[in-house]
Every structure is written in structure tokens, then in C-alpha cells.
Design a protein around this motif. Structure first.
Motif, PDB file in Angstrom:
ATOM      1  N   ALA A   1      -5.339   6.189   0.111  1.00  0.00           N
ATOM      2  CA  ALA A   1      -4.368   5.113  -0.027  1.00  0.00           C
ATOM      3  C   ALA A   1      -4.737   4.239  -1.213  1.00  0.00           C
ATOM      4  O   ALA A   1      -5.904   4.181  -1.625  1.00  0.00           O
TER       5      ALA A   1
ATOM      6  N   ARG B   1       9.616  -5.824   6.345  1.00  0.00           N
ATOM      7  CA  ARG B   1       8.444  -5.079   5.920  1.00  0.00           C
ATOM      8  C   ARG B   1       8.143  -3.993   6.937  1.00  0.00           C
ATOM      9  O   ARG B   1       8.033  -4.266   8.132  1.00  0.00           O
ATOM     10  N   ARG B   2       8.007  -2.775   6.473  1.00  0.00           N
ATOM     11  CA  ARG B   2       7.712  -1.656   7.350  1.00  0.00           C
ATOM     12  C   ARG B   2       7.218  -0.467   6.547  1.00  0.00           C
ATOM     13  O   ARG B   2       7.319  -0.431   5.315  1.00  0.00           O
ATOM     14  N   ASP B   3       6.656   0.497   7.262  1.00  0.00           N
ATOM     15  CA  ASP B   3       6.212   1.739   6.655  1.00  0.00           C
ATOM     16  C   ASP B   3       7.354   2.740   6.565  1.00  0.00           C
ATOM     17  O   ASP B   3       8.160   2.880   7.490  1.00  0.00           O
ATOM     18  N   TYR B   4       7.403   3.448   5.438  1.00  0.00           N
ATOM     19  CA  TYR B   4       8.343   4.537   5.252  1.00  0.00           C
ATOM     20  C   TYR B   4       7.573   5.812   4.953  1.00  0.00           C
ATOM     21  O   TYR B   4       6.458   5.775   4.427  1.00  0.00           O
ATOM     22  N   TRP B   5       8.196   6.949   5.283  1.00  0.00           N
ATOM     23  CA  TRP B   5       7.552   8.249   5.141  1.00  0.00           C
ATOM     24  C   TRP B   5       8.380   9.194   4.290  1.00  0.00           C
ATOM     25  O   TRP B   5       9.612   9.196   4.365  1.00  0.00           O
TER      26      TRP B   5
ATOM     27  N   THR C   1       0.817  -1.201   0.000  1.00  0.00           N
ATOM     28  CA  THR C   1       0.000   0.000   0.000  1.00  0.00           C
ATOM     29  C   THR C   1       0.859   1.263   0.000  1.00  0.00           C
ATOM     30  O   THR C   1       1.871   1.338   0.694  1.00  0.00           O
ATOM     31  N   MET C   2       0.446   2.247  -0.779  1.00  0.00           N
ATOM     32  CA  MET C   2       1.020   3.579  -0.742  1.00  0.00           C
ATOM     33  C   MET C   2      -0.114   4.555  -0.444  1.00  0.00           C
ATOM     34  O   MET C   2      -1.259   4.321  -0.847  1.00  0.00           O
TER      35      MET C   2
ATOM     36  N   TYR D   1      -0.955  11.152   3.720  1.00  0.00           N
ATOM     37  CA  TYR D   1      -1.460  11.693   4.966  1.00  0.00           C
ATOM     38  C   TYR D   1      -1.247  13.197   4.954  1.00  0.00           C
ATOM     39  O   TYR D   1      -0.448  13.715   4.182  1.00  0.00           O
TER      40      TYR D   1
ATOM     41  N   ASN E   1       3.356   7.927   2.281  1.00  0.00           N
ATOM     42  CA  ASN E   1       3.623   6.727   3.060  1.00  0.00           C
ATOM     43  C   ASN E   1       3.631   5.515   2.138  1.00  0.00           C
ATOM     44  O   ASN E   1       2.839   5.433   1.205  1.00  0.00           O
ATOM     45  N   ALA E   2       4.535   4.579   2.412  1.00  0.00           N
ATOM     46  CA  ALA E   2       4.591   3.349   1.635  1.00  0.00           C
ATOM     47  C   ALA E   2       4.926   2.172   2.529  1.00  0.00           C
ATOM     48  O   ALA E   2       5.828   2.262   3.368  1.00  0.00           O
ATOM     49  N   ASN E   3       4.191   1.093   2.359  1.00  0.00           N
ATOM     50  CA  ASN E   3       4.479  -0.152   3.062  1.00  0.00           C
ATOM     51  C   ASN E   3       5.375  -0.980   2.157  1.00  0.00           C
ATOM     52  O   ASN E   3       4.949  -1.443   1.101  1.00  0.00           O
TER      53      ASN E   3
END
Length: 121
Positions: A50, A107-111, A33-34, A37, A96-98
Motif C-alpha cells: 500500500a 469516504r470509503r474503500d473501492y475495489w 491510501t491506494m 491485495y 484498492n483505494a480509499n
């Protein structure tokens, strides 16, 4: 590791349009997901919209019919087309991107760094 770089913010009149972009780069295996926010001064960060890797989208009620999210998976880039902008849309917008990273299978979220959108009345 992974970086998200945003661009496209600026100052516009109410009723105007703006397009934001966010490009992901680095050790990327895949992106699920991207999204976008936003955070206004003194307020909590909120989800605007999203999109999944398959193209499924979700929008906050406040932007439905005015904003459109889309992505180019070949470029690892997500866009936010904002039309009929209102003063209440004024905020810093964050991408934001997962991400599933290469190598460590992490696997993690980046901003993204955030980009200012200001809508004058």
C-alpha cells in the motif's frame, strides 16, 4: 460514483516480471491510501502493498525486495511492479483505494475488478 479499472495481469515464467496498473475515475475529491491485495484459490485475500498520498509505503514480508508500488496522483493511478516472480505469487490481484467522493463527502474503500497473475515454475 467511483470506479477502479485494473490492467496488466498475465502468465509469466518464474523469475519474470509484470507490471499492474489501476486507474481511479469518477466523482473523486481526493484519494488517501491506494494498495494491492491478492487472493489465491482457497485462500483469504491478503494485503500485498500500500502507498499513502504522501508516498509512504508498506509491503508484505513475502514480497519485500521484489515488488514496488508507486502512484501518479495527477492521473489517480497506482502501479505494482513485480520482479523475480515466484509460483507462490500466483493469485488474482485486486486494487484498492480509499476515496473521498465529491458532492456527498463520502469516504470509503473501492475495489478494482481483479486481474489474474499466473507464475509457472
Amino acid at each position: 460514483q467511483v470506479q477502479l479499472v485494473e490492467s496488466g495481469g498475465g502468465l509469466v515464467q518464474a523469475g519474470g516480471s509484470l507490471r499492474l496498473s489501476c486507474a481511479a475515475s469518477g466523482s473523486i475529491f481526493s484519494i488517501n491510501t491506494m494498495g494491492w491485495y491478492r487472493q489465491a484459490p482457497g485462500k483469504q485475500r491478503e494485503l500485498v502493498t500500500a502507498i499513502t498520498s504522501g508516498g509512504s509505503t508498506t509491503y508484505a514480508d513475502s514480497v519485500k525486495g521484489r515488488f514496488t508500488i508507486f502512484r501518479d496522483n495527477t492521473k489517480n493511478t497506482v502501479y505494482l511492479q513485480m520482479n523475480s516472480l515466484k509460483p507462490e505469487d500466483t493469485a488474482v490481484y485486486y486494487c484498492n483505494a480509499n476515496v473521498v467522493s465529491s458532492g456527498g463527502l463520502l469516504r470509503r474503500d473501492y475495489w478494482g475488478q481483479g486481474t489474474q497473475v499466473t507464475v509457472s515454475s
